[in-house]
Design an enzyme around this catalytic site. Structure first.
Site, PDB file in Angstrom:
ATOM      1  N   SER A  35      47.138 -11.191  -3.207  1.00  0.00           N
ATOM      2  CA  SER A  35      47.502 -11.308  -1.802  1.00  0.00           C
ATOM      3  C   SER A  35      48.244 -10.069  -1.337  1.00  0.00           C
ATOM      4  O   SER A  35      49.025  -9.477  -2.090  1.00  0.00           O
ATOM      5  CB  SER A  35      48.394 -12.541  -1.592  1.00  0.00           C
ATOM      6  OG  SER A  35      48.880 -12.591  -0.269  1.00  0.00           O
ATOM      7  N   SER A  36      47.984  -9.709  -0.086  1.00  0.00           N
ATOM      8  CA  SER A  36      48.736  -8.610   0.521  1.00  0.00           C
ATOM      9  C   SER A  36      50.067  -9.109   1.085  1.00  0.00           C
ATOM     10  O   SER A  36      50.898  -8.308   1.502  1.00  0.00           O
ATOM     11  CB  SER A  36      47.909  -7.975   1.644  1.00  0.00           C
ATOM     12  OG  SER A  36      47.622  -8.949   2.643  1.00  0.00           O
TER      13      SER A  36
ATOM     14  N   THR B  55      35.671 -37.585 -13.755  1.00  0.00           N
ATOM     15  CA  THR B  55      34.452 -37.896 -13.010  1.00  0.00           C
ATOM     16  C   THR B  55      34.848 -38.150 -11.566  1.00  0.00           C
ATOM     17  O   THR B  55      35.836 -38.833 -11.297  1.00  0.00           O
ATOM     18  CB  THR B  55      33.745 -39.151 -13.578  1.00  0.00           C
ATOM     19  OG1 THR B  55      34.657 -40.250 -13.572  1.00  0.00           O
ATOM     20  CG2 THR B  55      33.275 -38.893 -15.007  1.00  0.00           C
TER      21      THR B  55
ATOM     22  N   THR C 156       0.830  -1.213   0.000  1.00  0.00           N
ATOM     23  CA  THR C 156       0.000   0.000   0.000  1.00  0.00           C
ATOM     24  C   THR C 156       0.859   1.256   0.000  1.00  0.00           C
ATOM     25  O   THR C 156       0.530   2.246  -0.670  1.00  0.00           O
ATOM     26  CB  THR C 156      -0.942   0.003   1.216  1.00  0.00           C
ATOM     27  OG1 THR C 156      -1.831  -1.113   1.108  1.00  0.00           O
ATOM     28  CG2 THR C 156      -1.752   1.285   1.289  1.00  0.00           C
TER      29      THR C 156
ATOM     30  N   LYS D 122      50.935 -13.781  -6.394  1.00  0.00           N
ATOM     31  CA  LYS D 122      49.693 -14.558  -6.324  1.00  0.00           C
ATOM     32  C   LYS D 122      48.564 -13.823  -7.042  1.00  0.00           C
ATOM     33  O   LYS D 122      48.349 -12.627  -6.833  1.00  0.00           O
ATOM     34  CB  LYS D 122      49.305 -14.802  -4.877  1.00  0.00           C
ATOM     35  CG  LYS D 122      48.189 -15.830  -4.693  1.00  0.00           C
ATOM     36  CD  LYS D 122      47.998 -16.148  -3.207  1.00  0.00           C
ATOM     37  CE  LYS D 122      47.089 -17.352  -3.008  1.00  0.00           C
ATOM     38  NZ  LYS D 122      45.722 -17.090  -3.465  1.00  0.00           N
TER      39      LYS D 122
END
Length: 468
Positions: free
Chosen positions: A320-321, A189, A103, A326
């Site tokens: 990465s820090s 698989t 409403t 990376k």
């Protein structure tokens, strides 16, 4: 001096409204009552446009039926067009999460359209003696038929964007399938080596599984085109003029171009949320499929030295820090998280649909926000996946050649000529490190070079197993 506020009255009393605001007293109370998400209606542009379209259709129908005079109908029509065109988005200030079955959303629209129409007629904002949000803008309507109709229209519009995003992503995988068609690899698989395939076949499967979703999305879109507009409060059509239901839906089709049709049972349609449930399931299905593909991309691109390392995903940012060099698969990871949100929203939509009571579902605001948010996030996530990841994927060809040459799974292709026993012996020798498949298979004396090349896919535009 002009006052910076105006006073408006409702059944609860008087309230001060900013003088320049197009919204009014009902919207003001809703803003106070529903400070929940911090997200207002204007975040959902398709919903606002849909509300404008429904109100415009109603004004035209009421004019045709003689229950709304031409001057007011024309002013409302023009104000609705401003809403459709996005000129008044900042006036939709109610939180997306609200009580009252929508409403507050409906009244936000009624008040904005009424005040814009008053402005067009040359009257001050809030002078509702001349044109009223309920008596004129909402004539022959209820939140209970306007709001779900607007939601459906908004979702139809949003789904057009989702279909385009899914199709583009599917096509991107298809382009990579063609590019990598001749590159052999080992299928897997249960994460264990299986039998040979090509990288192209892997990408082609991703293309196909997404193409399937276009059909499901189209089916869900079709179900949204049934409306209860004209039902008013509970489906009986009370307070609407004879012929209104047919007239308003006819105008709505003309305004939007969406093939909306009136439900056969308006009482049922007013309380039913089946089309929303169906769509939520389709969104979940599509999100899960894309998320699974992203899992595959992360696995196949893992490493680059200690992982599977078959694919090279585009480097988007430092990963990465702490660790030099990376790079993480940040785009697939982002898509995974969007999928998790879509799955969670499906649960929310399910609970909201189940919680409906008797002739109405009061929880459609949550359904609306959840579905529109899911579609928007999916569109942007899928486009980002395509442009920032899939389009730039490369294959580590040398690594795949080396793996394929010494993988026992390739021996499965030789069973038709070697038989299972001799093929098993070759596979065991490969696993023991006693040689490569080609030399070990030829050493059995049971297969010719020509048959070996044929069975291993040579001559079919595949990367051949190395000859030593």
């Amino acid at each position: 001096m002009k006052s910076d506020v105006r006073t408006e009255q409702d059944l609860l009393g008087a309230r001060s409204i900013p003088a320049t605001a197009y919204w009014g007293v009902h919207t003001s109370r809703a803003v106070d009552n529903f400070q929940v998400s911090g997200v207002t209606l204007k975040v959902h542009r398709p919903l606002i446009a849909a509300l404008g379209s429904v109100k415009q259709a109603a004004a035209r129908a009421n004019r045709d039926l003689g229950v709304l005079d031409a001057e007011r109908a024309d002013a409302i029509d023009r104000a609705c067009q401003d809403v459709i065109d996005g000129c008044l988005d900042d006036e939709f200030v109610v939180d997306v999460i609200q009580g009252g079955a929508g409403t507050s959303t409906n009244m936000n629209a009624n008040e904005v359209i009424a005040n814009r129409a008053l402005e067009l007629l040359g009257f001050p904002l809030g002078s509702y003696d001349h044109l009223h949000p309920n008596d004129h803008v909402n004539r022959g309507q209820s939140t209970n038929d306007v709001y779900p109709t607007a939601i459906k229209l908004a979702l139809v519009t949003a789904l057009d964007g989702l279909s385009a995003a899914v199709e583009a992503l599917s096509d991107a995988f298809g382009a990579k399938a063609a590019e990598f068609a001749g590159i052999s690899k080992i299928g897997r698989t249960q994460l264990q080596d299986a039998v040979p395939m090509t990288v192209g076949q892997e990408f082609g499967a991703w293309q196909s599984t997404l193409a399937e979703e276009l059909v499901r999305i189209a089916d869900a879109r079709g179900l949204l085109c049934e409306t209860n507009l004209g039902a008013t409060a509970i489906g009986t059509g009370i307070a609407s003029a004879p012929g209104y239901s047919q007239a308003v839906v006819r105008h709505l089709r003309m305004i939007t171009g969406v093939p909306m049709k009136t439900a056969t049972d308006l009482v049922e349609a007013t309380s039913d949320t089946g089309s929303f449930l169906n769509l939520s399931g389709v969104l979940k299905r599509t999100a899960v499929k894309v998320s699974k593909i992203c899992n595959d991309l992360r696995l196949l691109g893992s490493g680059p030295q200690a992982g599977l390392g078959e694919l090279r995903l585009p480097a988007r940012q430092a990963g990465s820090s702490l660790m030099p060099g990376k790079v993480n698969p940040v785009i697939p990871e982002m898509v995974n998280q969007v999928a998790f949100a879509v799955i969670g929203t499906d649960v929310t939509v399910t609970m909201a649909a189940e919680a409906g009571q008797l002739q109405l579902n009061a929880f459609e605001p949550m359904i609306c926000h959840g579905l529109l948010q899911s579609i928007g996030w999916m569109c942007r996530a899928f486009d980002t996946l395509r442009t920032h990841c899939v389009d730039g994927i490369q294959v580590n060809r040398e690594h795949l050649r080396a793996v394929t040459a010494r993988n026992a799974g390739v021996v499965t292709a030789l069973i038709p000529l070697l038989g299972y026993r001799r093929a098993s012996e070759v596979a065991t020798a490969v696993l023991d490190g006693r040689g490569e498949i080609r030399e070990l298979a030829l050493a059995t004396g049971s297969i010719t070079v020509e048959d070996l090349d044929r069975l291993l896919g040579h001559g079919r535009d595949h990367d051949p197993l190395p000859h030593h």
